[in-house]
Scaffold this motif. Structure first.
Motif, PDB file in Angstrom:
ATOM      1  N   LEU A  35       0.801  -1.221   0.000  1.00  0.00           N
ATOM      2  CA  LEU A  35       0.000   0.000   0.000  1.00  0.00           C
ATOM      3  C   LEU A  35       0.836   1.275   0.000  1.00  0.00           C
ATOM      4  CD1 LEU A  35      -3.304   0.725   0.712  1.00  0.00           C
ATOM      5  CD2 LEU A  35      -1.925   2.052   2.289  1.00  0.00           C
ATOM      6  N   LEU A  36       1.731   1.424   0.967  1.00  0.00           N
ATOM      7  CA  LEU A  36       2.457   2.691   1.094  1.00  0.00           C
ATOM      8  C   LEU A  36       3.227   3.041  -0.170  1.00  0.00           C
ATOM      9  CD1 LEU A  36       3.498   5.107   2.745  1.00  0.00           C
ATOM     10  CD2 LEU A  36       5.294   3.590   3.644  1.00  0.00           C
ATOM     11  N   VAL A  37       4.032   2.122  -0.657  1.00  0.00           N
ATOM     12  CA  VAL A  37       4.864   2.407  -1.839  1.00  0.00           C
ATOM     13  C   VAL A  37       4.006   2.680  -3.075  1.00  0.00           C
ATOM     14  CG1 VAL A  37       6.557   1.429  -3.429  1.00  0.00           C
ATOM     15  CG2 VAL A  37       6.897   1.214  -0.955  1.00  0.00           C
ATOM     16  N   PRO A  38       3.063   1.790  -3.447  1.00  0.00           N
ATOM     17  CA  PRO A  38       2.247   2.098  -4.642  1.00  0.00           C
ATOM     18  C   PRO A  38       1.361   3.321  -4.471  1.00  0.00           C
ATOM     19  CG  PRO A  38       1.461   0.101  -3.568  1.00  0.00           C
ATOM     20  CD  PRO A  38       2.756   0.437  -2.930  1.00  0.00           C
ATOM     21  N   ALA A  39       0.878   3.584  -3.246  1.00  0.00           N
ATOM     22  CA  ALA A  39       0.024   4.753  -3.036  1.00  0.00           C
ATOM     23  C   ALA A  39       0.814   6.042  -3.217  1.00  0.00           C
ATOM     24  CB  ALA A  39      -0.601   4.704  -1.646  1.00  0.00           C
ATOM     25  N   VAL A  40       2.013   6.101  -2.650  1.00  0.00           N
ATOM     26  CA  VAL A  40       2.852   7.293  -2.808  1.00  0.00           C
ATOM     27  C   VAL A  40       3.236   7.484  -4.277  1.00  0.00           C
ATOM     28  CG1 VAL A  40       5.096   8.292  -2.244  1.00  0.00           C
ATOM     29  CG2 VAL A  40       3.713   7.260  -0.446  1.00  0.00           C
ATOM     30  N   MET A  41       3.531   6.388  -4.973  1.00  0.00           N
ATOM     31  CA  MET A  41       3.849   6.490  -6.393  1.00  0.00           C
ATOM     32  C   MET A  41       2.660   7.019  -7.180  1.00  0.00           C
ATOM     33  SD  MET A  41       6.122   3.075  -7.162  1.00  0.00           S
ATOM     34  CE  MET A  41       6.282   3.541  -8.889  1.00  0.00           C
ATOM     35  N   THR A  42       1.472   6.511  -6.891  1.00  0.00           N
ATOM     36  CA  THR A  42       0.270   6.980  -7.587  1.00  0.00           C
ATOM     37  C   THR A  42       0.046   8.464  -7.338  1.00  0.00           C
ATOM     38  OG1 THR A  42      -0.788   4.808  -7.475  1.00  0.00           O
ATOM     39  CG2 THR A  42      -2.233   6.717  -7.752  1.00  0.00           C
ATOM     40  N   TYR A  43       0.166   8.867  -6.091  1.00  0.00           N
ATOM     41  CA  TYR A  43      -0.026  10.277  -5.742  1.00  0.00           C
ATOM     42  C   TYR A  43       0.987  11.156  -6.472  1.00  0.00           C
ATOM     43  CZ  TYR A  43      -0.258  14.528  -2.916  1.00  0.00           C
ATOM     44  OH  TYR A  43      -0.382  15.829  -2.504  1.00  0.00           O
ATOM     45  N   GLY A  44       2.254  10.757  -6.448  1.00  0.00           N
ATOM     46  CA  GLY A  44       3.291  11.561  -7.084  1.00  0.00           C
ATOM     47  C   GLY A  44       3.133  11.633  -8.595  1.00  0.00           C
ATOM     48  N   ILE A  45       2.844  10.499  -9.231  1.00  0.00           N
ATOM     49  CA  ILE A  45       2.686  10.470 -10.688  1.00  0.00           C
ATOM     50  C   ILE A  45       1.477  11.293 -11.105  1.00  0.00           C
ATOM     51  CG2 ILE A  45       2.122   8.965 -12.643  1.00  0.00           C
ATOM     52  CD1 ILE A  45       3.833   6.801 -11.259  1.00  0.00           C
ATOM     53  N   THR A  46       0.376  11.155 -10.373  1.00  0.00           N
ATOM     54  CA  THR A  46      -0.834  11.903 -10.725  1.00  0.00           C
ATOM     55  C   THR A  46      -0.625  13.399 -10.563  1.00  0.00           C
ATOM     56  OG1 THR A  46      -2.202  10.033 -10.026  1.00  0.00           O
ATOM     57  CG2 THR A  46      -3.287  12.164 -10.248  1.00  0.00           C
ATOM     58  N   ARG A  47      -0.028  13.816  -9.456  1.00  0.00           N
ATOM     59  CA  ARG A  47       0.223  15.240  -9.250  1.00  0.00           C
ATOM     60  C   ARG A  47       1.163  15.793 -10.305  1.00  0.00           C
ATOM     61  NH1 ARG A  47      -1.159  17.625  -4.372  1.00  0.00           N
ATOM     62  NH2 ARG A  47      -0.449  19.517  -5.466  1.00  0.00           N
ATOM     63  N   ALA A  48       2.190  15.022 -10.673  1.00  0.00           N
ATOM     64  CA  ALA A  48       3.126  15.471 -11.705  1.00  0.00           C
ATOM     65  C   ALA A  48       2.430  15.603 -13.054  1.00  0.00           C
ATOM     66  CB  ALA A  48       4.301  14.502 -11.800  1.00  0.00           C
ATOM     67  N   SER A  49       1.555  14.641 -13.388  1.00  0.00           N
ATOM     68  CA  SER A  49       0.851  14.713 -14.671  1.00  0.00           C
ATOM     69  C   SER A  49      -0.117  15.886 -14.698  1.00  0.00           C
ATOM     70  CB  SER A  49       0.115  13.399 -14.936  1.00  0.00           C
ATOM     71  OG  SER A  49      -0.965  13.218 -14.036  1.00  0.00           O
ATOM     72  N   GLN A  50      -0.741  16.176 -13.562  1.00  0.00           N
ATOM     73  CA  GLN A  50      -1.665  17.312 -13.510  1.00  0.00           C
ATOM     74  C   GLN A  50      -0.930  18.638 -13.626  1.00  0.00           C
ATOM     75  OE1 GLN A  50      -3.569  16.367  -9.776  1.00  0.00           O
ATOM     76  NE2 GLN A  50      -5.282  15.302 -10.758  1.00  0.00           N
ATOM     77  N   ARG A  51       0.291  18.677 -13.157  1.00  0.00           N
ATOM     78  CA  ARG A  51       1.043  19.921 -13.204  1.00  0.00           C
ATOM     79  C   ARG A  51       1.743  20.136 -14.535  1.00  0.00           C
ATOM     80  NH1 ARG A  51       5.541  22.016  -8.764  1.00  0.00           N
ATOM     81  NH2 ARG A  51       5.999  24.000  -9.819  1.00  0.00           N
ATOM     82  N   TRP A  52       2.275  19.051 -15.115  1.00  0.00           N
ATOM     83  CA  TRP A  52       3.145  19.211 -16.276  1.00  0.00           C
ATOM     84  C   TRP A  52       2.524  18.757 -17.594  1.00  0.00           C
ATOM     85  CZ3 TRP A  52       6.826  22.305 -14.958  1.00  0.00           C
ATOM     86  CH2 TRP A  52       7.353  22.266 -13.674  1.00  0.00           C
ATOM     87  N   MET A  53       1.373  18.116 -17.566  1.00  0.00           N
ATOM     88  CA  MET A  53       0.767  17.613 -18.799  1.00  0.00           C
ATOM     89  C   MET A  53      -0.563  18.309 -19.047  1.00  0.00           C
ATOM     90  SD  MET A  53       1.547  13.516 -18.652  1.00  0.00           S
ATOM     91  CE  MET A  53       3.229  12.922 -18.683  1.00  0.00           C
ATOM     92  N   PRO A  54      -1.046  18.287 -20.297  1.00  0.00           N
ATOM     93  CA  PRO A  54      -2.328  18.924 -20.615  1.00  0.00           C
ATOM     94  C   PRO A  54      -3.470  18.291 -19.836  1.00  0.00           C
ATOM     95  CG  PRO A  54      -1.114  18.406 -22.624  1.00  0.00           C
ATOM     96  CD  PRO A  54      -0.389  17.735 -21.502  1.00  0.00           C
ATOM     97  N   PRO A  55      -4.523  19.061 -19.511  1.00  0.00           N
ATOM     98  CA  PRO A  55      -5.672  18.536 -18.759  1.00  0.00           C
ATOM     99  C   PRO A  55      -6.572  17.692 -19.653  1.00  0.00           C
ATOM    100  CG  PRO A  55      -6.041  20.830 -19.287  1.00  0.00           C
ATOM    101  CD  PRO A  55      -4.644  20.516 -19.748  1.00  0.00           C
TER     102      PRO A  55
END
Length: 222
Positions: free
Chosen positions: A116-136
């Motif tokens: 849980l901890l490792v995949p959840a943190v990865m999901t959170y980080g990847i999603t936030r990065a995509s929302q910030r740096w990629m088109p909506p």
């Protein structure tokens, strides 16, 4: 991962539980309790996350003792209820898992960390990065934030499990590679597909339930 207590070195068990305790204490302090009080219906999602995770983790295939393939579901839960509440629900699930599938509590800290901890943190980080740096774009959200994060979460889970069983002295690398790591991709892709199907349905049918998804941002006017 399910193992009897006597196979877990006390130091390794303590490290796993320390990591679990620190992360959950942070989650309790950082969780959006005020938002939950103002929208109590969302509390039901947190409660439902526990049996969902237990169900995903219970659908397993034991290749060798300590080397188990199972779905994670961490990406879906993180995207729906947020990282902090996911960690809290995940610890409850990790504590209940030995009662359902057997094994001891000594390994439960590492079950929480790796499943849980490792995949959840990865999901959170990847999603936030995509929302910030990629088109909506809705499809970017599904492919990067949902599918890709779920696939990478399984790979990270598998790599962590391999390192843990080697640290415990249960198997050497050749055994782990031939009997576990080589078949890990067979689980990673279905994990991404299952998470993608669930999140697609939730985002289209009831986007208000998904804390990481803003339909006005991703869909309206596009």
């Amino acid at each position: 991962m399910t193992l009897p207590n006597h196979l877990i070195p006390p130091l390794l068990a303590g490290i796993g539980w320390a990591a679990a305790a620190i992360s959950v204490l942070w989650a309790v302090r950082a969780a959006p309790w005020e938002a939950l009080r103002s929208a109590p219906g969302r509390l039901n999602l947190v409660v439902l996350a526990v049996p969902f995770l237990l169900g995903m983790w219970s659908l397993n295939a034991t290749l060798m003792p300590g080397l188990t393939l199972h779905f994670l579901g961490a990406a879906t839960v993180t995207l729906v209820i947020g990282l902090e509440l996911t960690l809290i629900a995940g610890l409850v699930a990790a504590l209940l898992l030995p009662l359902i599938v057997g094994g001891g509590l000594a390994i439960a800290g590492w079950t929480f960390v790796l499943s849980l901890l490792v995949p959840a943190v990865m999901t959170y980080g990847i999603t936030r990065a995509s929302q910030r740096w990629m088109p909506p774009n809705f499809f970017i959200y599904l492919f990067v934030g949902v599918f890709l994060s779920a696939v990478l979460g399984v790979i990270a889970h598998g790599a962590g499990t391999a390192l843990l069983v080697m640290a415990m002295g249960l198997y050497d690398f050749d055994i782990i590679w031939n009997n576990y790591l080589r078949v890990l991709p067979l689980l990673a892709f279905p994990e991404g597909v299952i998470n993608g199907m669930i999140m697609t349905a939730l985002a289209l049918v009831s986007p208000s339930l998904v804390i990481s998804f803003d339909d006005h941002h991703y869909i309206d006017g596009r």
